[in-house]
Motif scaffolding. Structure first.
Motif, PDB file in Angstrom:
ATOM      1  N   ARG A 147       0.527   7.326   5.287  1.00  0.00           N
ATOM      2  CA  ARG A 147       0.132   7.492   3.894  1.00  0.00           C
ATOM      3  C   ARG A 147       0.868   6.503   2.991  1.00  0.00           C
ATOM      4  NH1 ARG A 147      -0.901  13.224   1.053  1.00  0.00           N
ATOM      5  NH2 ARG A 147      -1.148  12.561  -1.108  1.00  0.00           N
ATOM      6  N   ALA A 148       2.168   6.357   3.230  1.00  0.00           N
ATOM      7  CA  ALA A 148       2.949   5.411   2.431  1.00  0.00           C
ATOM      8  C   ALA A 148       2.465   3.981   2.657  1.00  0.00           C
ATOM      9  CB  ALA A 148       4.431   5.536   2.776  1.00  0.00           C
ATOM     10  N   ARG A 149       2.128   3.664   3.896  1.00  0.00           N
ATOM     11  CA  ARG A 149       1.643   2.315   4.189  1.00  0.00           C
ATOM     12  C   ARG A 149       0.313   2.046   3.486  1.00  0.00           C
ATOM     13  NH1 ARG A 149      -1.788  -0.223   7.625  1.00  0.00           N
ATOM     14  NH2 ARG A 149      -1.221  -2.318   8.299  1.00  0.00           N
ATOM     15  N   LEU A 150      -0.591   3.010   3.521  1.00  0.00           N
ATOM     16  CA  LEU A 150      -1.879   2.842   2.830  1.00  0.00           C
ATOM     17  C   LEU A 150      -1.673   2.683   1.328  1.00  0.00           C
ATOM     18  CD1 LEU A 150      -4.130   5.453   4.692  1.00  0.00           C
ATOM     19  CD2 LEU A 150      -4.159   2.956   4.918  1.00  0.00           C
ATOM     20  N   ALA A 151      -0.708   3.430   0.776  1.00  0.00           N
ATOM     21  CA  ALA A 151      -0.424   3.300  -0.658  1.00  0.00           C
ATOM     22  C   ALA A 151       0.076   1.903  -0.980  1.00  0.00           C
ATOM     23  CB  ALA A 151       0.585   4.359  -1.090  1.00  0.00           C
ATOM     24  N   ARG A 152       0.935   1.341  -0.105  1.00  0.00           N
ATOM     25  CA  ARG A 152       1.440  -0.021  -0.338  1.00  0.00           C
ATOM     26  C   ARG A 152       0.306  -1.039  -0.247  1.00  0.00           C
ATOM     27  NH1 ARG A 152       5.714   1.916   2.935  1.00  0.00           N
ATOM     28  NH2 ARG A 152       4.825   0.867   4.764  1.00  0.00           N
ATOM     29  N   VAL A 153      -0.602  -0.832   0.711  1.00  0.00           N
ATOM     30  CA  VAL A 153      -1.736  -1.756   0.847  1.00  0.00           C
ATOM     31  C   VAL A 153      -2.616  -1.703  -0.397  1.00  0.00           C
ATOM     32  CG1 VAL A 153      -3.858  -2.188   2.136  1.00  0.00           C
ATOM     33  CG2 VAL A 153      -1.739  -1.701   3.369  1.00  0.00           C
ATOM     34  N   GLU A 154      -2.870  -0.487  -0.903  1.00  0.00           N
ATOM     35  CA  GLU A 154      -3.685  -0.354  -2.109  1.00  0.00           C
ATOM     36  C   GLU A 154      -3.007  -1.024  -3.307  1.00  0.00           C
ATOM     37  OE1 GLU A 154      -4.441   3.740  -2.667  1.00  0.00           O
ATOM     38  OE2 GLU A 154      -5.840   3.909  -0.973  1.00  0.00           O
ATOM     39  N   GLN A 155      -1.693  -0.856  -3.426  1.00  0.00           N
ATOM     40  CA  GLN A 155      -0.978  -1.490  -4.527  1.00  0.00           C
ATOM     41  C   GLN A 155      -1.031  -3.006  -4.409  1.00  0.00           C
ATOM     42  OE1 GLN A 155       2.950   0.182  -4.424  1.00  0.00           O
ATOM     43  NE2 GLN A 155       2.288   2.191  -5.186  1.00  0.00           N
ATOM     44  N   THR A 156      -0.923  -3.510  -3.168  1.00  0.00           N
ATOM     45  CA  THR A 156      -1.014  -4.950  -2.968  1.00  0.00           C
ATOM     46  C   THR A 156      -2.399  -5.470  -3.334  1.00  0.00           C
ATOM     47  OG1 THR A 156       0.613  -4.826  -1.182  1.00  0.00           O
ATOM     48  CG2 THR A 156      -0.746  -6.808  -1.289  1.00  0.00           C
ATOM     49  N   GLU A 157      -3.445  -4.755  -2.896  1.00  0.00           N
ATOM     50  CA  GLU A 157      -4.803  -5.166  -3.234  1.00  0.00           C
ATOM     51  C   GLU A 157      -5.037  -5.118  -4.742  1.00  0.00           C
ATOM     52  OE1 GLU A 157      -7.290  -2.590  -1.017  1.00  0.00           O
ATOM     53  OE2 GLU A 157      -7.043  -3.674   0.895  1.00  0.00           O
ATOM     54  N   LEU A 158      -4.494  -4.090  -5.386  1.00  0.00           N
ATOM     55  CA  LEU A 158      -4.637  -3.993  -6.834  1.00  0.00           C
ATOM     56  C   LEU A 158      -3.929  -5.139  -7.538  1.00  0.00           C
ATOM     57  CD1 LEU A 158      -5.704  -2.301  -9.178  1.00  0.00           C
ATOM     58  CD2 LEU A 158      -3.569  -0.995  -9.123  1.00  0.00           C
ATOM     59  N   ALA A 159      -2.723  -5.496  -7.050  1.00  0.00           N
ATOM     60  CA  ALA A 159      -2.004  -6.622  -7.644  1.00  0.00           C
ATOM     61  C   ALA A 159      -2.775  -7.924  -7.443  1.00  0.00           C
ATOM     62  CB  ALA A 159      -0.605  -6.726  -7.035  1.00  0.00           C
ATOM     63  N   LEU A 160      -3.348  -8.114  -6.244  1.00  0.00           N
ATOM     64  CA  LEU A 160      -4.141  -9.315  -6.000  1.00  0.00           C
ATOM     65  C   LEU A 160      -5.370  -9.354  -6.894  1.00  0.00           C
ATOM     66  CD1 LEU A 160      -3.974  -9.521  -2.089  1.00  0.00           C
ATOM     67  CD2 LEU A 160      -2.801 -10.991  -3.735  1.00  0.00           C
ATOM     68  N   ALA A 161      -6.005  -8.196  -7.074  1.00  0.00           N
ATOM     69  CA  ALA A 161      -7.184  -8.155  -7.949  1.00  0.00           C
ATOM     70  C   ALA A 161      -6.808  -8.497  -9.386  1.00  0.00           C
ATOM     71  CB  ALA A 161      -7.829  -6.773  -7.879  1.00  0.00           C
ATOM     72  N   ARG A 162      -5.661  -7.984  -9.832  1.00  0.00           N
ATOM     73  CA  ARG A 162      -5.217  -8.307 -11.189  1.00  0.00           C
ATOM     74  C   ARG A 162      -4.884  -9.778 -11.323  1.00  0.00           C
ATOM     75  NH1 ARG A 162      -1.236  -3.054 -12.114  1.00  0.00           N
ATOM     76  NH2 ARG A 162      -2.897  -1.585 -12.715  1.00  0.00           N
ATOM     77  N   ALA A 163      -4.252 -10.345 -10.300  1.00  0.00           N
ATOM     78  CA  ALA A 163      -3.940 -11.778 -10.338  1.00  0.00           C
ATOM     79  C   ALA A 163      -5.216 -12.616 -10.360  1.00  0.00           C
ATOM     80  CB  ALA A 163      -3.067 -12.148  -9.144  1.00  0.00           C
ATOM     81  N   GLN A 164      -6.197 -12.208  -9.540  1.00  0.00           N
ATOM     82  CA  GLN A 164      -7.465 -12.939  -9.530  1.00  0.00           C
ATOM     83  C   GLN A 164      -8.161 -12.841 -10.879  1.00  0.00           C
ATOM     84  OE1 GLN A 164     -10.140 -11.670  -6.471  1.00  0.00           O
ATOM     85  NE2 GLN A 164     -11.729 -13.137  -7.008  1.00  0.00           N
ATOM     86  N   THR A 165      -8.131 -11.643 -11.473  1.00  0.00           N
ATOM     87  CA  THR A 165      -8.736 -11.486 -12.789  1.00  0.00           C
ATOM     88  C   THR A 165      -8.028 -12.345 -13.827  1.00  0.00           C
ATOM     89  OG1 THR A 165      -9.382  -9.215 -12.247  1.00  0.00           O
ATOM     90  CG2 THR A 165      -9.341  -9.810 -14.574  1.00  0.00           C
ATOM     91  N   ALA A 166      -6.697 -12.388 -13.752  1.00  0.00           N
ATOM     92  CA  ALA A 166      -5.945 -13.232 -14.689  1.00  0.00           C
ATOM     93  C   ALA A 166      -6.286 -14.710 -14.506  1.00  0.00           C
ATOM     94  CB  ALA A 166      -4.446 -13.006 -14.500  1.00  0.00           C
ATOM     95  N   ASN A 167      -6.395 -15.155 -13.242  1.00  0.00           N
ATOM     96  CA  ASN A 167      -6.764 -16.549 -12.995  1.00  0.00           C
ATOM     97  C   ASN A 167      -8.153 -16.858 -13.530  1.00  0.00           C
ATOM     98  OD1 ASN A 167      -4.332 -17.053 -11.692  1.00  0.00           O
ATOM     99  ND2 ASN A 167      -5.131 -16.525  -9.673  1.00  0.00           N
TER     100      ASN A 167
END
Length: 372
Positions: A147-167
């Motif tokens: 569960r903790a690993r999936l949460a970290r993956v989701e947070q990473t994907e969310l951060a990447l999505a935010r970075a892509q949106t910012a770019n």
């Protein structure tokens, strides 16, 4: 509300189901009484949702069926200690710890501990009880780690999505800045030149008329003045087009859904049906404002609800459907708010049709407007 057909179960779904179904099938030869057969049938029926646990459009295994599944497999294990029913009980516990909230997890673990204690007391297997408790602890720890690993993956994907949106926003801002620069240059050079040319031609025409020039000469000057005026109008249109932030309807709706995903962490998808086409500005504005208002209502009344948006091009009309997935039928609104009223008025001005109300598992807005 239209119901999306369930997709074919994935390999993970079959594995989850097999961890429950196979022990039940293996217990059938030992089923000597009606009580055992009822527990097997009840457990097999409850195991079916495990096939689509993570698929979109099908509600995941809820708390009550999950705990009932643990109870039924635990009861079967107590009745037949040599069966594989404990595998089904522990695997179900794993998925409860993986997906459910804190209270169901605690209830599931307590239920497991009670089953193990009953099993040991009924069959006088206290020597094996300690190792079984250890197995339960290992299952819970493995699920928490996953569960903790999936949460970290989701947070990473969310951060990447935010970075892509910012770019994308930076690139878009740079493109808009370049368009504004070109518009200024076009306005300063071409528009001013054409305006000056038009004024000079007007003066030349008046001088020719005053001096009694031939009608052909005056007509030539008038034609040149007309061309200059038309060129000036076209230049102004080009400048206005460059300065406008023209964004397609699909892109505008996709941006709204991306912002909703980043804000809530919930799924929000856009499906486009038919052949996209250029829409009148009023039509595009009505569609985008409808999605914007629907998402605002979802944030207000059903936080973190999944959203499905369908944009369909058919014949001479465009259909838009916005449906949030709350997992329950919402109560009917006592009266339409100002947002829905404004949406209805905007659609009515376009000779369109708006429908809104509760569906089977959430709120649904459907509007149809002419494409032209």
């Amino acid at each position: 509300m239209p119901i999306r057909p369930a997709t074919f179960p994935r390999a993970q779904g079959w594995l989850r189901w097999a961890l429950v179904a196979v022990p039940m099938v293996a217990a059938m030869p030992r089923a000597a009484d009606l009580r055992t057969w009822l527990l097997i049938g009840f457990t097999l029926a409850l195991s079916i949702p495990l096939l689509w646990l993570h698929d979109a459009g099908v509600r995941p295994l809820t708390t009550a069926p999950a705990l009932a599944l643990i109870a039924s497999t635990g009861a079967l294990w107590v009745l037949h200690p040599g069966s594989w029913a404990s595998v089904a009980m522990f695997s179900t516990t794993f998925f409860v710890v993986l997906k459910q909230s804190t209270v169901p997890i605690v209830v599931a673990v307590v239920l497991d501990a009670g089953v193990i204690t009953t099993w040991a007391a009924r069959h006088d297997l206290w020597d094996d009880a300690l190792s079984t408790y250890a197995v339960l602890a290992v299952v819970v720890l493995m699920a928490l780690n996953r569960r903790a690993r999936l949460a970290r993956v989701e947070q990473t994907e969310l951060a990447l999505a935010r970075a892509q949106t910012a770019n994308e926003e930076h690139a878009r801002a740079a493109a808009l800045a370049e368009r504004a620069r070109i518009a200024r240059e076009l306005h300063d050079v071409l528009a001013h030149s054409l305006a000056g040319l038009s004024l000079n031609l007007q003066g030349a025409r008046l001088m020719l008329v005053r001096d009694g020039a031939s009608p052909d000469a005056v007509a030539q000057i008038e034609r040149a003045q007309t061309l200059a005026s038309e060129g000036l109008a076209e230049a102004r249109k080009a400048v206005a087009a460059l300065r406008e932030d023209a964004v397609g309807v699909e892109r505008a709706i996709a941006d709204l859904l991306a912002a909703y995903r980043l804000d809530t962490g919930a799924r929000a998808d856009l499906a486009v049906e038919g052949e996209p086409r250029d829409l009148a500005p009023a039509v595009g504005t009505a569609l985008v404002r409808a999605v914007q208002e629907a998402l605002a209502n979802t944030r207000k009344h059903a936080a973190r609800a999944e959203v499905d948006v369908t944009l369909g091009y058919a014949g001479g009309s465009v259909e838009l459907t916005v449906a949030d997935r709350q997992g329950r039928r919402p109560p009917a609104a006592p009266a339409a708010g100002y947002g829905l009223r404004g949406m209805g008025e905007r659609v009515a001005l376009l000779d369109g049709r708006l429908e809104s109300g509760p569906g089977e598992d959430g709120w649904r807005i459907h509007l149809t407007v002419p494409a032209a």
